[in-house]
Design an enzyme around this catalytic site. Structure first.
Site, PDB file in Angstrom:
ATOM      1  N   GLU A 157       0.825  -1.350   0.066  1.00 51.04           N
ATOM      2  CA  GLU A 157       0.128   0.038   0.022  1.00 51.04           C
ATOM      3  C   GLU A 157       0.957   1.297  -0.113  1.00 51.04           C
ATOM      4  OE1 GLU A 157      -2.774  -0.409   3.147  1.00 51.04           O
ATOM      5  OE2 GLU A 157      -3.728  -2.295   2.172  1.00 51.04           O
TER       6      GLU A 157
ATOM      7  N   ASN B 221       1.963  -4.514  -3.349  1.00 48.26           N
ATOM      8  CA  ASN B 221       0.683  -5.342  -3.041  1.00 48.26           C
ATOM      9  C   ASN B 221      -0.102  -3.845  -2.679  1.00 48.26           C
ATOM     10  OD1 ASN B 221      -1.097  -7.605  -2.537  1.00 48.26           O
ATOM     11  ND2 ASN B 221      -0.715  -6.967  -0.555  1.00 48.26           N
TER      12      ASN B 221
ATOM     13  N   HIS C 152      -9.979  -6.129  -2.404  1.00 45.08           N
ATOM     14  CA  HIS C 152     -11.090  -6.047  -1.531  1.00 45.08           C
ATOM     15  C   HIS C 152     -12.080  -5.073  -2.256  1.00 45.08           C
ATOM     16  CE1 HIS C 152      -8.766  -7.392   2.016  1.00 45.08           C
ATOM     17  NE2 HIS C 152      -7.907  -6.663   1.541  1.00 45.08           N
TER      18      HIS C 152
ATOM     19  N   GLU D   8      -5.752 -10.759  -1.349  1.00 45.23           N
ATOM     20  CA  GLU D   8      -6.871 -10.718  -0.424  1.00 45.23           C
ATOM     21  C   GLU D   8      -8.190 -10.350  -0.699  1.00 45.23           C
ATOM     22  OE1 GLU D   8      -5.248  -7.286   2.035  1.00 45.23           O
ATOM     23  OE2 GLU D   8      -3.299  -7.746   1.603  1.00 45.23           O
TER      24      GLU D   8
ATOM     25  N   ASP E 230     -11.988 -10.236  -1.125  1.00 48.12           N
ATOM     26  CA  ASP E 230     -13.283 -10.396  -0.281  1.00 48.12           C
ATOM     27  C   ASP E 230     -14.260  -9.453  -1.057  1.00 48.12           C
ATOM     28  OD1 ASP E 230     -12.195  -7.999   1.009  1.00 48.12           O
ATOM     29  OD2 ASP E 230     -11.929  -9.062   2.877  1.00 48.12           O
TER      30      ASP E 230
HETATM   31  C1  XIL Z   1      -6.040  -6.739   8.248  1.00 47.60           C
HETATM   32  C2  XIL Z   1      -6.421  -7.769   8.982  1.00 47.60           C
HETATM   33  O1  XIL Z   1      -7.372  -8.656   8.396  1.00 47.60           O
HETATM   34  C3  XIL Z   1      -6.875  -7.426  10.304  1.00 47.60           C
HETATM   35  O2  XIL Z   1      -7.098  -8.516  11.347  1.00 47.60           O
HETATM   36  C4  XIL Z   1      -5.966  -6.557  11.189  1.00 47.60           C
HETATM   37  O3  XIL Z   1      -6.473  -6.004  12.499  1.00 47.60           O
HETATM   38  C5  XIL Z   1      -5.765  -5.239   9.928  1.00 47.60           C
HETATM   39  O4  XIL Z   1      -5.190  -5.676   8.922  1.00 47.60           O
HETATM   40  N1  XIL Z   1      -4.895  -4.781   3.798  1.00 47.60           N
HETATM   41  C6  XIL Z   1      -3.748  -5.683   4.065  1.00 47.60           C
HETATM   42  C7  XIL Z   1      -4.173  -6.601   5.060  1.00 47.60           C
HETATM   43  O5  XIL Z   1      -2.693  -5.684   3.415  1.00 47.60           O
HETATM   44  O6  XIL Z   1      -2.949  -6.992   5.939  1.00 47.60           O
HETATM   45  C8  XIL Z   1      -5.069  -6.008   6.108  1.00 47.60           C
HETATM   46  O7  XIL Z   1      -5.508  -6.919   7.278  1.00 47.60           O
HETATM   47  C9  XIL Z   1      -6.336  -5.712   5.251  1.00 47.60           C
HETATM   48  C10 XIL Z   1      -6.142  -4.626   4.191  1.00 47.60           C
END
Ligand code: XIL
Length: 366
Positions: free
Chosen positions: A175, A216, A252, A283, A285
């Protein structure tokens, strides 16, 4: 491991897009494709993706892994890759300065080995979940910029070195670009200047020359100011011979925002492939505003399907990871007020339309 797919498969997948992608086929965005009943019953996602050399992963919540046998068993059977949801982050591996603690991360690596799974490393460098000693030291001036650069170097050598040979991809820089396409204004940029990204990749490569090194981020599924900024950053890094191997597309999504069609996801991925990189969905969802209903669940299935199809449409999309697989354990309700139900299975581990859609896509292309 070679990750290329035969051209014939790409042709097949293109047909798949038309068959399964409601946007591509009829422009409607409200319904997921019907799923062929009975076919491949009991076959897991990891099995269905094997022929494509595509790893199917999930983020793992270590507390749930220790306490919930159903959660644990399903990970063992359904997935071929695991990512530590939290336990490889800096605050977790070095809560006290100079005292690394890999207890939980090592447990995950052992679990993966037992289940013939690969491990994605997440993450070396981020602006969140940093240890308090680091952020407070920077804030009060006891850690200078020179110190900070050395601390980062040591962290990367230590962490990558510890898992050398045990992790197949590392998210080196997580990020680092904001939604406008500028380098994100973080402690790292402020203290070290833009060269910290190249440094991090070079150090990681020295610590483990074989592991694939990734950028990422979220909001980079389609072509946008942000994803284009990544294309430009990677061009620059490659010109400086920085060892960057992959672009991680977090994925996401939210049903309330709509989705890029699979073909647009693939077109965006192709830009990274054209620069010599591989890509992964890291990641995935698809959240929704609660309460859930059937229309939202159908839209969610479509959201997942755009990502997995996008991945299948290009030649070097090497892994597809969901950020948790059951609504029983999800970061979404805690981070996005009023939202949830973002995963493939419900809170009772029952398949949602999204899970059936993922299976349908993987079955039809095979
Ligand atoms: C999130 C986890 O799912 C949570 O449990 C934690 O409290 C915060 O981080 N982008 C990312 C991940 O790269 O590491 C994040 O994970 C979600 C967003």
């Amino acid at each position: 491991m070679t990750m290329s797919r035969a051209p014939a498969v790409s042709v097949l997948v293109a047909a798949l897009v038309l068959a399964l992608d409601p946007i591509a086929s009829n422009g409607s965005d409200s319904e997921a494709a019907p799923v062929a009943a009975g076919k491949g019953e009991g076959v897991t996602l990891r099995d269905l993706a094997r022929g494509d050399h595509l790893l199917i992963g999930t983020a793992v919540d270590m507390a749930a892994l220790a306490s919930d046998a159903t959660y644990k068993d399903r990970i063992a059977t359904e997935f071929s890759s695991v990512t530590a949801e939290n336990v490889m982050k800096w605050e977790a591996v070095e809560p006290q300065r100079g005292h690394p603690d890999y207890t939980l991360a090592d447990q995950l690596v052992d679990f993966a080995r037992q289940n013939d799974q690969q491990v994605r490393g997440h993450t070396l460098l981020w602006h969140n979940q940093l240890p308090a000693w680091l952020t407070s030291g920077v804030a009060d001036g006891s850690i200078t910029a020179t110190d900070l650069r050395e601390i980062l170097r040591e962290h990367i050598f230590e962490l990558v070195g510890h898992f050398r040979g045990k992790v197949y991809q590392w998210d080196v820089a997580n990020e680092v670009i904001d939604d406008s396409g500028n380098l994100r204004d973080t402690l790292w940029l402020q203290q070290l200047g833009p060269g910290y990204i190249a440094d991090a990749f070079r150090w990681a490569h020295q610590a483990d020359p074989r592991v694939k090194l990734y950028l990422n981020d979220y909001n980079v599924e389609g072509i946008s100011a942000k994803s284009t900024a990544y294309v430009e950053l990677i061009k620059q890094l490659r010109a400086e011979r920085v060892p960057v191997d992959g672009m991680g597309i977090q994925g996401h999504l939210g049903v309330q925002y709509g989705f890029y069609p699979a073909t647009a996801v693939a077109a965006n991925m192709q830009r990274f492939l054209d620069l010599g990189l591989e890509v992964s969905v890291t990641e995935a969802d698809v959240r929704m505003i609660l309460p859930q209903d059937n229309a939202k669940l159908q839209a969610q299935a479509q959201g997942y399907s755009t990502l997995i199809m996008g991945c299948l449409l290009v030649k070097r999309c090497t892994s597809f990871t969901v950020w948790g697989y059951t609504d029983k354990y999800s970061w979404v309700p805690g981070f996005f007020s009023g939202q949830g139900a973002a995963n493939l299975l419900d809170e009772n581990f029952q398949a949602k339309p999204a899970y059936e859609q993922m299976r349908a896509v993987l079955m039809q292309k095979g």
